[in-house]
Design a protein around this motif. Sequence first.
Motif, short mmCIF file in Angstrom:
data_model
loop_
_atom_site.label_atom_id
_atom_site.label_comp_id
_atom_site.label_asym_id
_atom_site.label_seq_id
_atom_site.Cartn_x
_atom_site.Cartn_y
_atom_site.Cartn_z
N THR A 150 13.32 -23.92 26.97
CA THR A 150 14.40 -24.66 27.64
C THR A 150 15.15 -23.79 28.64
O THR A 150 15.47 -24.22 29.75
CB THR A 150 15.36 -25.24 26.61
N CYS A 179 11.31 -29.51 29.63
CA CYS A 179 11.87 -29.47 30.99
C CYS A 179 11.97 -30.90 31.52
O CYS A 179 12.67 -31.73 30.93
CB CYS A 179 11.04 -28.56 31.89
N GLU A 193 7.63 -25.95 27.15
CA GLU A 193 8.32 -24.96 27.97
C GLU A 193 9.66 -24.55 27.35
O GLU A 193 10.43 -25.41 26.92
CB GLU A 193 8.58 -25.53 29.37
N LYS A 228 19.27 -27.91 35.59
CA LYS A 228 19.53 -28.02 34.16
C LYS A 228 20.98 -27.62 33.91
O LYS A 228 21.64 -27.07 34.79
CB LYS A 228 18.59 -27.13 33.32
N CYS A 276 13.79 -23.65 32.24
CA CYS A 276 13.60 -24.86 33.04
C CYS A 276 14.31 -24.80 34.39
O CYS A 276 13.96 -25.54 35.32
CB CYS A 276 14.05 -26.09 32.26
#
Length: 310
Positions: free
Chosen positions: A133, A26, A131, A142, A136
């Motif tokens: 993806t 993240c 984490e 993102k 995130c």
Amino acid sequence: MIRLSLAALLLSATAAMAYPVTVKSCDRDVTFDAAPARAISNDVNLTEMMLVLGLRDRMVGYTGISGWKTLDAEMREGVAELPELSSKYPTKEVLAGAEADFFFAGWNYGMKVGGEVTPETVEPLGIKVYELTESCIHIGPKARSSMDDMYNDILNLGKIFGVEPRAEQLVSGWKARLEKATAGVDRSAPLRVFVYDSGEEAPFTAGAYAMPTALIEAAGGKNIMDDLEKSWAEIGWEAVVERNPEVVVIVNYGDVTAEQKIAFMKGNPAFATMDAVKNDRFVVLEYVEATPGPRNIAAVEKLVTGFRGN
């Protein structure tokens, strides 16, 4: 003097060169001085990522599966020697009690924003977190969902555990398989597709940042809720009826079966005008196919076939 084999020397040299490694998780940079030896994964899809990389012997258990889902035969065999440490989200005590040194989880995949278990709260316990993806978006901006989300996680896990060649081989194979599966897809007029996860009063569905949006696009469709600036979210049925999906993708898991979800939609007069309902066009994806993980390519193949009406 004991002579080391060439393979052992090469392995030793590779290990010495490989660490420390730093990966982006993240918005964090996470550095590993050595490969984790007591890892825990949360949820069925994240656990399968670990298994496909051959990391079962680096794991002390998994969490967050039986509380919501069941394992198919393939997954039952994969985790046969591993204990489920918590049926739902683990506590800090569960992770600490297993003497874990690594937790593979995500936001709403084992961790909640402001919850008891976060990268910051378990760091003092000597536990590093990577984490997922896709998740995130819950803690900051993102890019929209894409197949690269899943590839990125596999490649990062490969770096973390020192199995980069295996990770790269997997991703390369998946990309080739995806290219073959979608080679003949007509993208001139994408089918309108709705993702139905759960809920009768109000449906829970996939938005712009959820993996099904990427799967649908790869297969030549368009998620009718791809303007929803969320990952997974509850919406109103009115928007679904108004946008008139030509295909409904059912996510199959939990106590309500895919057949029951289909029967609900086909039996509700409010949905009778939907093209997908009128033409009986439903495609079922298992939870482990619809969330980021090794079965995403099979999911796209299933969608390609379903979109063609075969």
